[in-house]
Design a protein around this motif. Structure first.
Motif, PDB file in Angstrom:
ATOM      1  N   UNK A 156       0.848  -1.456   0.427  1.00 40.57           N
ATOM      2  CA  UNK A 156       0.115   0.512  -0.088  1.00 40.57           C
ATOM      3  C   UNK A 156       0.522   1.591  -0.346  1.00 40.57           C
ATOM      4  N   UNK A 157       0.155   2.567  -0.764  1.00 42.16           N
ATOM      5  CA  UNK A 157       1.355   3.525  -0.676  1.00 42.16           C
ATOM      6  C   UNK A 157       2.790   3.602  -1.486  1.00 42.16           C
ATOM      7  N   UNK A 158       3.270   2.452  -1.705  1.00 42.42           N
ATOM      8  CA  UNK A 158       4.076   2.247  -2.626  1.00 42.42           C
ATOM      9  C   UNK A 158       4.889   3.547  -2.971  1.00 42.42           C
ATOM     10  N   UNK A 159       4.154   4.601  -3.338  1.00 44.71           N
ATOM     11  CA  UNK A 159       5.311   5.540  -4.414  1.00 44.71           C
ATOM     12  C   UNK A 159       4.504   6.563  -3.927  1.00 44.71           C
ATOM     13  N   UNK A 160       4.461   6.777  -2.460  1.00 49.53           N
ATOM     14  CA  UNK A 160       4.104   7.839  -1.232  1.00 49.53           C
ATOM     15  C   UNK A 160       5.627   8.479  -1.523  1.00 49.53           C
ATOM     16  N   UNK A 161       5.189  10.208  -2.025  1.00 51.37           N
ATOM     17  CA  UNK A 161       7.177  11.126  -1.748  1.00 51.37           C
ATOM     18  C   UNK A 161       7.548  10.944  -0.902  1.00 51.37           C
ATOM     19  N   UNK A 163       2.301  -2.196   4.866  1.00 50.93           N
ATOM     20  CA  UNK A 163       0.901  -2.691   5.143  1.00 50.93           C
ATOM     21  C   UNK A 163       0.492  -3.177   3.236  1.00 50.93           C
ATOM     22  N   UNK A 164       0.264  -4.788   3.354  1.00 47.62           N
ATOM     23  CA  UNK A 164       0.087  -5.491   2.057  1.00 47.62           C
ATOM     24  C   UNK A 164      -1.195  -6.124   2.354  1.00 47.62           C
ATOM     25  N   UNK A 165      -2.046  -5.880   0.550  1.00 49.84           N
ATOM     26  CA  UNK A 165      -2.960  -6.611   0.088  1.00 49.84           C
ATOM     27  C   UNK A 165      -2.410  -7.377  -0.402  1.00 49.84           C
ATOM     28  N   UNK A 187     -12.838  -2.451  -4.090  1.00 49.42           N
ATOM     29  CA  UNK A 187     -13.362  -2.625  -2.569  1.00 49.42           C
ATOM     30  C   UNK A 187     -12.339  -3.084  -1.350  1.00 49.42           C
ATOM     31  N   UNK A 188     -11.191  -3.622  -2.131  1.00 48.56           N
ATOM     32  CA  UNK A 188      -9.774  -4.523  -1.690  1.00 48.56           C
ATOM     33  C   UNK A 188      -8.744  -2.877  -0.943  1.00 48.56           C
ATOM     34  N   UNK A 189      -8.959  -1.756  -2.024  1.00 45.00           N
ATOM     35  CA  UNK A 189      -8.117  -0.984  -0.945  1.00 45.00           C
ATOM     36  C   UNK A 189      -8.952  -0.153  -0.347  1.00 45.00           C
ATOM     37  N   UNK A 190     -10.461   0.109  -0.280  1.00 44.92           N
ATOM     38  CA  UNK A 190     -11.080   0.329   0.651  1.00 44.92           C
ATOM     39  C   UNK A 190     -10.750   0.232   1.810  1.00 44.92           C
ATOM     40  N   UNK A 218      -3.031  -4.188   9.511  1.00 47.32           N
ATOM     41  CA  UNK A 218      -2.063  -4.244   8.700  1.00 47.32           C
ATOM     42  C   UNK A 218      -1.837  -4.723   6.935  1.00 47.32           C
ATOM     43  N   UNK A 219      -2.768  -5.160   7.181  1.00 51.62           N
ATOM     44  CA  UNK A 219      -3.031  -6.822   5.693  1.00 51.62           C
ATOM     45  C   UNK A 219      -4.873  -7.278   5.512  1.00 51.62           C
TER      46      UNK A 219
END
Length: 920
Positions: A22-27, A107-109, A140-143, A151-152
């Motif tokens: 989740x959010x790997x590209x966060x600045x 955190x992972x999906x 829906x998974x992202x939400x 965390x999962x």
């Protein structure tokens, strides 16, 4: 990496595990942080698989930047991959997050699916693998992860849930939630769990399979045809859907027959691709011929059936049904069209629980509660523009038939007023009665009004469709609507509406607001209310059913409102004018008089069309004193704004009313103002007849004052006829009479008139003397308009005698006063005069500027001859080398170039400041 089973191109059944950050590209994650995050991702995935008994080296895996997918060996059982791996991932993630910098915490999906996978020289590929990636990208998974403190978030495909989760001795299926997946071409229902923060057990969700997306409902009716125009509204609907990250609710509001359903269905069919999970439609019958509005519970049950829910599994309780419905559509990309809603309460139970649906609501009411509580986009629908109305007829009728009768087509469009249902009915009549010409249809509509748009089919009858809107009105609203149908004028403000209805202003405001909410009337930026002509006709027909006394008293009150307010406003425009003696207003009349000059002028500007109709209403109902009084009250305003044709029209009515009154003063004044109005419009013989009547009546009464005023009016008439010498004779006669009467204000006016005509005849020294004397008297008596007229005269004299700088100053002072008074009629004349000294001084740009302003004012006042004269002077400025010599500045000194030699005789300051002007 383990070797693949099977040769190149052969497919092998594999369990697929996809893990995404989740959010790997966060600045906040710099490149070193991203590298540390990826390293941690691989460590926790490998540790979790080993905890389930799967050796990392036996798996096939590929890196996707912020994501990794793993193919478990074919012979490994699937149970541990959903029973052990998620919990092991949580433990490994927590250890990783505790040991690393904040920027590398993750955190992972996780998605788990199974299916055939093939290999080629580029790696693994298959439909099953594609589906696994669609699951990991599902909204829906992202939400679910975004809303979880854990965390999962785990998603499993429908097959994995049915075959593995339901049969697991470790997992509780009730902690999974169904979720529609709609990513690119993939349409399926998956199941989501939160391993470290599980959902509460829901046996209903676990036991009731979600409907199959393959059987998605498609309930939209066919769109009515043809569809024309409405581009702005379509764009607004597009923007609402494109710019929202929540459920989109658009409330389309408008009168019955205005095309709300037409718009909603056409937009919906045009954009079906936005709603791959289906479309639901219901006519809520909020306004229909067959009884009460639909109970929302009935609509909910219909939607559950459309969604394929087994009837035996539908709860009995309506609230439970609504909850089931919200859950089923909450995460789907669906369109719900809730047509013909009665109110917000009918709509609210039908709104989806998630944020992926779009809801279109149509209603004759403006659903304020829906806008307030659910952030609905309000989309008011108005009539079609003329070109759109013409396009609708062109689509429905033979173009050759339309081309053969263009005048009839134009009249039909005008009579229908852009009302789509009215236009459609006209087109249907033209089809079903081909023997009639369009001219005959237009005549029928003109003569019969709404009756020409009636039909046995209620849906094809505009009167019937409009009548459905009246059913939801309160008694006060219904009566007010009927009275608004007969109210004088095209619109109405709150005080006039309170007078019309006889309600207190607060109650009247509430009634008007209710009619606005019902889309039966509109409200503009000024707070005035207006209704479409066809709705007005329907309201007027309804008014005919009210008791005669109710109608008569309402009209008396609203006419008295306009009459008394106009007189109060006129006192601000001409403070020293003797007020008319009026009858007391009808009980229940509400007055809100302007408080100062600017407010009075603004009130007249806003209410002018209503005042004209109010006077005609007074005359038609035999209220002659009121009809005369409205003509009197409008005189100053008409003069200052240059409403020449309206001035003549009101004084014709005023004169007819005066003839029915026992007061000779009323007749004298009516003839005098009628004479001035005729003179200004070039009706010189009529003007002379009226003014001779004034002299006869004044001489018969021995009234020297009114004789003097008649002579003042004759100055203007003779000047307009081109005889300035005769004009000077009358001005001199008036001056003698007013000096004998010791009428200092009247004397000042006549002094200016004498000076003006002396100037036009070339006697500039005497002209200056008389105009200066007039100016001194006017300043002494604070006669602002007369002061400006004298300043204007002096500007002309100064210019004619070569004192151009002094002329500029006099003209500028005059202009300042005229503008202060809102006297645009005289302002135009002074601007025209100001241009001459500018031109004589070689200040061509300034001359051009003021003449352009004068030209615009003349045009707006319908003074075409004056406008043409100024246009010629502008042309001369632009062509100074004209071989005819028009570029010579001396040419501008020619007295013939003052197109209105009588304008100084048109001061309203002498308007009977000491007359007893009330008709008796």
């Amino acid at each position: 990496m383990a070797t693949t089973a099977g040769g190149p191109g052969s497919a092998v059944h594999r369990t697929i595990v996809v893990v995404d950050v989740e959010g790997f590209g966060d600045p906040r994650r710099t490149l070193p942080h991203q590298l540390g995050t990826r390293a941690g991702l691989y460590r926790v995935v490998e540790a979790a698989l080993r905890a389930a008994g799967v050796a990392w080296e036996d798996c096939y895996h590929e890196d996707r930047g912020d994501c990794v997918f793993v193919l478990v060996p074919p012979d490994f059982p699937k149970g541990p991959l959903v029973e052990v791996v998620p919990a092991a991932l949580v433990a490994a993630l927590r250890a990783h997050n505790d040991a690393c910098p904040p920027e590398q915490r993750v955190r992972l999906r996780v998605a788990v699916h199974a299916g055939e996978v093939a290999f080629d020289g580029h790696g693994a590929t298959s439909t099953a693998l594609t589906t696994a990636f669609r699951l990991i990208d599902a909204a829906p998974l992202k939400r679910a992860l975004a809303g979880s403190p854990g965390v999962l978030a785990l998603v499993v495909s429908r097959w994995v849930f049915d075959e593995v989760v339901r049969n697991s001795a470790v997992l509780d299926p009730a902690t999974f939630r169904p979720a529609p997946v709609s990513v690119k071409e993939t349409r399926d229902t998956a199941w989501i769990a939160l391993p470290d923060h599980p959902y509460p057990a829901d046996r209903t969700a676990a036991d009731h399979p979600a409907p199959d997306p393959a059987s998605a409902p498609h309930q939209l009716p066919a769109p009515p045809s043809p569809f024309v125009g409405r581009q702005e509204e379509l764009d607004r609907l597009d923007a609402a859907v494109a710019n929202s990250s929540t459920v989109v609710v658009s409330a389309i509001a408008g009168a019955g027959g205005i095309g709300k359903t037409w718009l909603a269905l056409n937009w919906s069919h045009r954009d079906l691709g936005r709603f791959p999970d289906g479309q639901l439609f219901v006519d809520l019958r909020g306004f229909s011929p067959d009884g009460e509005p639909m109970d929302p519970a009935v609509a909910v049950r219909g939607f559950l059936d459309a969604l394929g829910v087994d009837p035996g599994r539908i709860p009995v309780d309506p609230h439970a049904q609504a909850a089931l419905f919200r859950g089923l559509v909450g995460d789907r990309r669906m369109l719900l069209v809730l047509d013909n809603a009665a109110d917000t309460a009918q709509v609210t139970p039908l709104l989806p629980g998630g944020d992926t649906c779009t809801v279109l609501v149509t209603s004759r009411r403006r659903l304020a509660g829906l806008i307030t509580a659910h952030d609905a986009h309000h989309l008011p629908l108005d009539v079609l523009a003329d070109d759109e109305a013409r396009a609708l007829l062109t689509h429905r009728l033979d173009p050759g038939r339309l081309a053969a009768e263009p005048a009839a087509v134009a009249e039909l469009i005008a009579l229908c007023g852009g009302f789509p249902l009215a236009l459609s009915i006209v087109a249907a009549h033209a089809h079903t009665r081909p023997q009639l010409t369009l001219t005959a249809l237009a005549a029928e509509l003109r003569d019969l009004g709404l009756d020409a748009l009636d039909d046995d089919d209620p849906t094809a009858s505009l009167p019937t469709v409009l009548s459905w809107s009246l059913r939801s009105l309160t008694p006060d609203q219904a009566t007010a609507l009927a009275l608004l149908g007969i109210a004088p004028g095209p619109d109405i403000g709150l005080p006039a509406a309170a007078s019309l209805t006889g309600l207190p202003p607060g109650a009247a405001r509430a009634v008007l607001r209710g009619l606005v909410q019902a889309s039966l009337i509109g409200e503009d930026a000024r707070g005035h209310h207006r209704m479409h002509d066809l709705i007005r006709r329907h309201a007027a027909d309804t008014a005919a059913t009210l008791p005669r006394r109710t109608r008569d008293e309402a009209l008396r009150r609203v006419v008295d409102h306009y009459l008394h307010t106009a007189h109060a406003a006129d006192r601000h425009l001409m403070a020293d004018r003797t007020p008319a003696e009026l009858d007391p207003p009808e009980p229940g009349t509400h007055l809100s008089p302007p408080t100062d000059y600017a407010a009075a002028l603004a009130w007249f500007d806003a209410e002018h069309p209503n005042l004209l109709v109010a006077q005609r209403t007074a005359a038609a109902t035999g209220r002659h004193r009121a009809a005369w009084g409205l003509a009197w009250a409008l005189t100053t305003f008409h003069h200052r704004r240059g409403h020449l044709h309206d001035r003549l029209a009101v004084w014709r009515i005023g004169l007819a009313a005066a003839e029915c009154l026992p007061d000779p003063v009323a007749r004298t004044l009516a003839h005098r103002y009628s004479g001035r109005a005729c003179a200004d419009l070039g009706r010189y013989d009529e003007a002379e007849e009226h003014l001779r009547q004034v002299l006869v009546l004044a001489e018969r009464a021995g009234d020297a004052d009114r004789q003097a005023r008649a002579h003042q009016e004759f100055t203007r008439l003779w000047a307009l006829r081109g005889d300035n010498a005769k004009a000077l004779e009358h001005a001199t006669h008036a001056l003698r009479l007013q000096r004998a009467l010791d009428d200092r204000v009247g004397e000042a006016l006549s002094l200016n008139l004498v000076g003006w005509y002396e100037a036009l005849l070339g006697d500039y020294d005497r002209a200056r003397e008389h105009c200066r004397a007039a100016l001194a008297l006017q300043r002494e008596h604070h006669a602002r308009e007369g002061e400006a007229m004298s300043l204007d005269s002096l500007g002309y004299v100064d210019h004619r005698t070569g004192h151009h700088d002094r002329a500029l100053e006099h003209y500028r002072q005059a202009l300042a006063v005229f503008r202060e008074l809102g006297h645009s009629y005289a302002e135009a004349d002074s601007l025209e005069g100001l241009g001459h000294p500018y031109a004589a001084l070689g200040r061509v740009d300034r001359a051009r500027e003021v003449w352009r302003q004068a030209w615009e004012l003349y045009r707006g006042q319908g003074r075409d001859a004056e406008a043409e004269g100024v246009r010629r002077r502008l042309d001369e400025l632009d062509h100074p080398d004209d071989p005819d010599g028009h570029g010579d500045p001396a040419h501008h000194d020619d007295p013939a170039h003052h197109d209105d030699p009588a304008h100084h005789g048109d001061s309203a300051h002498h308007d009977d400041s000491d007359d007893q002007c009330a008709p008796r």
